[in-house]
Design an enzyme around this catalytic site. Structure first.
Site, PDB file in Angstrom:
ATOM      1  N   GLY A 228     -15.534  61.120  52.410  1.00 48.65           N
ATOM      2  CA  GLY A 228     -15.611  60.823  53.839  1.00 48.65           C
ATOM      3  C   GLY A 228     -17.066  60.802  54.296  1.00 48.65           C
ATOM      4  CG  MET A 229     -19.856  59.794  58.243  1.00 53.02           C
ATOM      5  SD  MET A 229     -19.673  59.002  59.836  1.00 53.02           S
ATOM      6  CE  MET A 229     -19.032  60.333  60.829  1.00 53.02           C
TER       7      MET A 229
ATOM      8  CG  ASP B 111      -1.976  64.960  50.546  1.00 55.35           C
ATOM      9  OD1 ASP B 111      -2.434  65.702  51.441  1.00 55.35           O
ATOM     10  OD2 ASP B 111      -1.207  64.012  50.775  1.00 55.35           O
ATOM     11  CB  ILE B 112      -5.777  69.247  51.996  1.00 49.80           C
ATOM     12  CG1 ILE B 112      -5.695  68.423  53.280  1.00 49.80           C
ATOM     13  CG2 ILE B 112      -7.097  69.017  51.260  1.00 49.80           C
ATOM     14  CD1 ILE B 112      -6.672  68.904  54.366  1.00 49.80           C
TER      15      ILE B 112
ATOM     16  CB  THR C  81     -11.460  61.803  61.529  1.00 49.13           C
ATOM     17  OG1 THR C  81     -11.433  60.697  60.621  1.00 49.13           O
ATOM     18  CG2 THR C  81     -11.821  63.056  60.780  1.00 49.13           C
TER      19      THR C  81
ATOM     20  CB  THR D  22     -13.864  68.755  66.576  1.00 50.21           C
ATOM     21  OG1 THR D  22     -14.179  67.865  67.645  1.00 50.21           O
ATOM     22  CG2 THR D  22     -12.432  69.227  66.784  1.00 50.21           C
TER      23      THR D  22
ATOM     24  CE1 TYR E 154      -9.963  65.002  64.616  1.00 59.30           C
ATOM     25  CE2 TYR E 154     -11.151  65.449  66.645  1.00 59.30           C
ATOM     26  CZ  TYR E 154     -11.112  65.379  65.267  1.00 59.30           C
ATOM     27  OH  TYR E 154     -12.242  65.693  64.540  1.00 59.30           O
TER      28      TYR E 154
HETATM   29  N1  NAP Z   1     -16.530  62.113  63.001  1.00 60.74           N
HETATM   30  C1  NAP Z   1     -16.846  62.872  64.038  1.00 60.74           C
HETATM   31  O1  NAP Z   1     -17.425  62.397  65.044  1.00 60.74           O
HETATM   32  C2  NAP Z   1     -16.532  64.339  64.041  1.00 60.74           C
HETATM   33  C3  NAP Z   1     -16.890  65.130  65.139  1.00 60.74           C
HETATM   34  C4  NAP Z   1     -16.617  66.493  65.118  1.00 60.74           C
HETATM   35  C5  NAP Z   1     -15.990  67.064  64.015  1.00 60.74           C
HETATM   36  N2  NAP Z   1     -15.623  66.284  62.965  1.00 60.74           N
HETATM   37  C6  NAP Z   1     -14.969  66.922  61.815  1.00 60.74           C
HETATM   38  O2  NAP Z   1     -15.857  66.795  60.707  1.00 60.74           O
HETATM   39  C7  NAP Z   1     -15.100  66.741  59.489  1.00 60.74           C
HETATM   40  C8  NAP Z   1     -15.555  65.539  58.669  1.00 60.74           C
HETATM   41  O3  NAP Z   1     -15.331  64.371  59.446  1.00 60.74           O
HETATM   42  P1  NAP Z   1     -15.679  62.916  58.898  1.00 60.74           P
HETATM   43  O4  NAP Z   1     -16.083  62.119  60.070  1.00 60.74           O
HETATM   44  O5  NAP Z   1     -16.547  63.027  57.703  1.00 60.74           O
HETATM   45  O6  NAP Z   1     -14.211  62.431  58.465  1.00 60.74           O
HETATM   46  P2  NAP Z   1     -13.802  61.198  57.552  1.00 60.74           P
HETATM   47  O7  NAP Z   1     -14.942  60.275  57.327  1.00 60.74           O
HETATM   48  O8  NAP Z   1     -12.538  60.663  58.151  1.00 60.74           O
HETATM   49  O9  NAP Z   1     -13.491  61.899  56.150  1.00 60.74           O
HETATM   50  C9  NAP Z   1     -12.346  62.656  55.938  1.00 60.74           C
HETATM   51  C10 NAP Z   1     -11.976  62.516  54.483  1.00 60.74           C
HETATM   52  O10 NAP Z   1     -10.782  63.290  54.248  1.00 60.74           O
HETATM   53  C11 NAP Z   1      -9.896  62.465  53.485  1.00 60.74           C
HETATM   54  N3  NAP Z   1      -8.526  62.910  53.723  1.00 60.74           N
HETATM   55  C12 NAP Z   1      -7.710  62.571  54.758  1.00 60.74           C
HETATM   56  N4  NAP Z   1      -6.509  63.144  54.605  1.00 60.74           N
HETATM   57  C13 NAP Z   1      -6.571  63.869  53.462  1.00 60.74           C
HETATM   58  C14 NAP Z   1      -5.629  64.666  52.769  1.00 60.74           C
HETATM   59  N5  NAP Z   1      -4.386  64.842  53.234  1.00 60.74           N
HETATM   60  N6  NAP Z   1      -6.007  65.268  51.615  1.00 60.74           N
HETATM   61  C15 NAP Z   1      -7.257  65.079  51.122  1.00 60.74           C
HETATM   62  N7  NAP Z   1      -8.195  64.323  51.722  1.00 60.74           N
HETATM   63  C16 NAP Z   1      -7.847  63.727  52.893  1.00 60.74           C
HETATM   64  C17 NAP Z   1     -10.147  61.074  54.001  1.00 60.74           C
HETATM   65  O11 NAP Z   1      -9.619  60.121  53.101  1.00 60.74           O
HETATM   66  P3  NAP Z   1      -9.155  58.699  53.722  1.00 60.74           P
HETATM   67  O12 NAP Z   1     -10.375  58.091  54.338  1.00 60.74           O
HETATM   68  O13 NAP Z   1      -8.650  57.965  52.510  1.00 60.74           O
HETATM   69  O14 NAP Z   1      -8.092  58.997  54.734  1.00 60.74           O
HETATM   70  C18 NAP Z   1     -11.657  61.064  54.077  1.00 60.74           C
HETATM   71  O15 NAP Z   1     -12.263  60.757  52.841  1.00 60.74           O
HETATM   72  C19 NAP Z   1     -13.629  66.701  59.920  1.00 60.74           C
HETATM   73  O16 NAP Z   1     -13.118  68.003  59.872  1.00 60.74           O
HETATM   74  C20 NAP Z   1     -13.678  66.250  61.365  1.00 60.74           C
HETATM   75  O17 NAP Z   1     -12.567  66.702  62.095  1.00 60.74           O
HETATM   76  C21 NAP Z   1     -15.893  64.933  62.938  1.00 60.74           C
END
Ligand code: NAP
Length: 292
Positions: free
Chosen positions: A14-15, A40-41, A66, A105, A129
């Site tokens: 992920g990002m 899968d978590i 997300t 978040t 969310y």
């Molecule tokens: N993005 C934001 O602006 C933001 C802001 C505040 C907090 N956060 C938090 O920061 C953290 C990282 O966010 P991010 O933006 O990096 O998220 P992201 O890019 O959506 O990455 C999440 C990763 O988790 C994988 N995933 C989803 N469901 C899963 C499962 N059941 N088992 C295993 N892996 C799974 C996704 O795979 P797929 O892509 O294949 O689904 C993806 O690779 C998260 O906890 C998010 O809530 C994000």
């Protein structure tokens, strides 16, 4: 810092996870990255099996659902991943004596506070969310004493969808493309946070067993409109951009008006602060330009 000990990163593709893995390696951790391809978590048995196979000292759970707007209708999936998945990771960590970092978040708060939210302010999420992430926090807290909950906001990194990427894509001129004036919300404030800066903060956090909840965001704050202006300034673009109130940009999931997170606990406990958000935006734009 990690002295060859194992750190397991979930959501590693992920990002945040993509930027976190190399930062932890540089800090001396032996990093194992896992994503949906590995396990899968939401599957408790699979999580336990994978974790007991690699016996990490610490797990950083970046895996999450997300899609903030889609979560309003796909809430079963959002809750399964963000609540049950977080609980499964805490249970799997407990089984091997590992600590867990749960990434959370700003959206756990309702945004009605004047000023920045501290770790002690009561959550009151205004969308599905945010609620799923808060339940994830609670599940981790009751399952595992050795936890860090790290709340962040407005993430942007090179390896995922983010607000600055959308802005740059919309504003990029190319032959035959009509660049329309951009209308950007100016009455929601927060701290844009660059994933590499957050990753470095996470490396600092796991270097000491000072468990608990922390806010970790880039320094300073702005509105989405100001964030867009800064991104365009850094990119040398000058599209027409119009500030609008949120009421003119309705979304399926309501957003908190105020997303500011107070980071003084991180500074006090770890002596660490993230750089100003403008530095994160500039680094992001620099890398984005190299890749375009
Ligand atoms: N993005 C934001 O602006 C933001 C802001 C505040 C907090 N956060 C938090 O920061 C953290 C990282 O966010 P991010 O933006 O990096 O998220 P992201 O890019 O959506 O990455 C999440 C990763 O988790 C994988 N995933 C989803 N469901 C899963 C499962 N059941 N088992 C295993 N892996 C799974 C996704 O795979 P797929 O892509 O294949 O689904 C993806 O690779 C998260 O906890 C998010 O809530 C994000």
């Amino acid at each position: 810092m990690g002295e060859g000990r194992v750190a397991l990163v979930t959501g590693a593709r992920g990002m945040l996870g993509t930027d976190l893995c190399p930062v932890l390696s540089e800090a001396g951790w032996r990093v194992i990255g896992a994503d949906l391809g590995e396990f899968d978590i939401t599957d408790a048995a699979a999580a336990r099996e994978f974790v007991s196979g690699c016996r990490p000292s610490v797990i950083i759970n970046c895996a999450a659902y997300t899609a903030v707007d889609k979560a309003e209708t796909e809430y079963h999936t959002a809750f399964r991943v963000n609540h049950r998945g977080a609980r499964n990771m805490a249970e799997a960590a407990a089984a091997v004596g590992a600590a867990l970092v749960q990434i959370s978040t700003d959206y756990v708060f309702d945004g009605s506070k004047e000023g920045a939210y501290t770790e002690d302010d009561p959550p009151n999420p205004v969308n599905a969310y945010g609620l799923s992430k808060w339940l994830g926090e609670l599940a981790v807290r009751v399952t595992l004493e050795e936890h860090y909950i790290v709340r962040t906001s407005w993430l942007h990194g090179l390896h995922g969808k983010s607000f600055p990427r959308t802005m740059l894509t919309l504003a990029q001129p190319y032959p035959g493309k009509d660049v329309k004036p951009l209308r950007v919300v100016s009455d929601q404030v927060g701290a844009p946070t660059y994933t590499v800066h957050l990753a470095r903060a996470l490396a600092v956090i796991i270097s000491k067993p000072c468990y608990g909840t922390y806010h970790a965001v880039n320094r300073g704050c702005c509105s989405w409109y100001e964030f867009a202006c800064e991104v365009f300034r850094a990119a040398g673009l000058a599209p027409e951009i119009i500030p609008i109130p949120s009421s003119e940009y309705p979304t399926p999931a309501p957003r908190p008006r105020n997303s500011l997170l107070d980071t003084s606990k991180l500074a006090r406990v770890y002596g660490h602060q993230l750089p100003p958000w403008q530095e994160g935006a500039a680094e992001f734009v620099g890398l984005w330009r190299e890749s375009h």
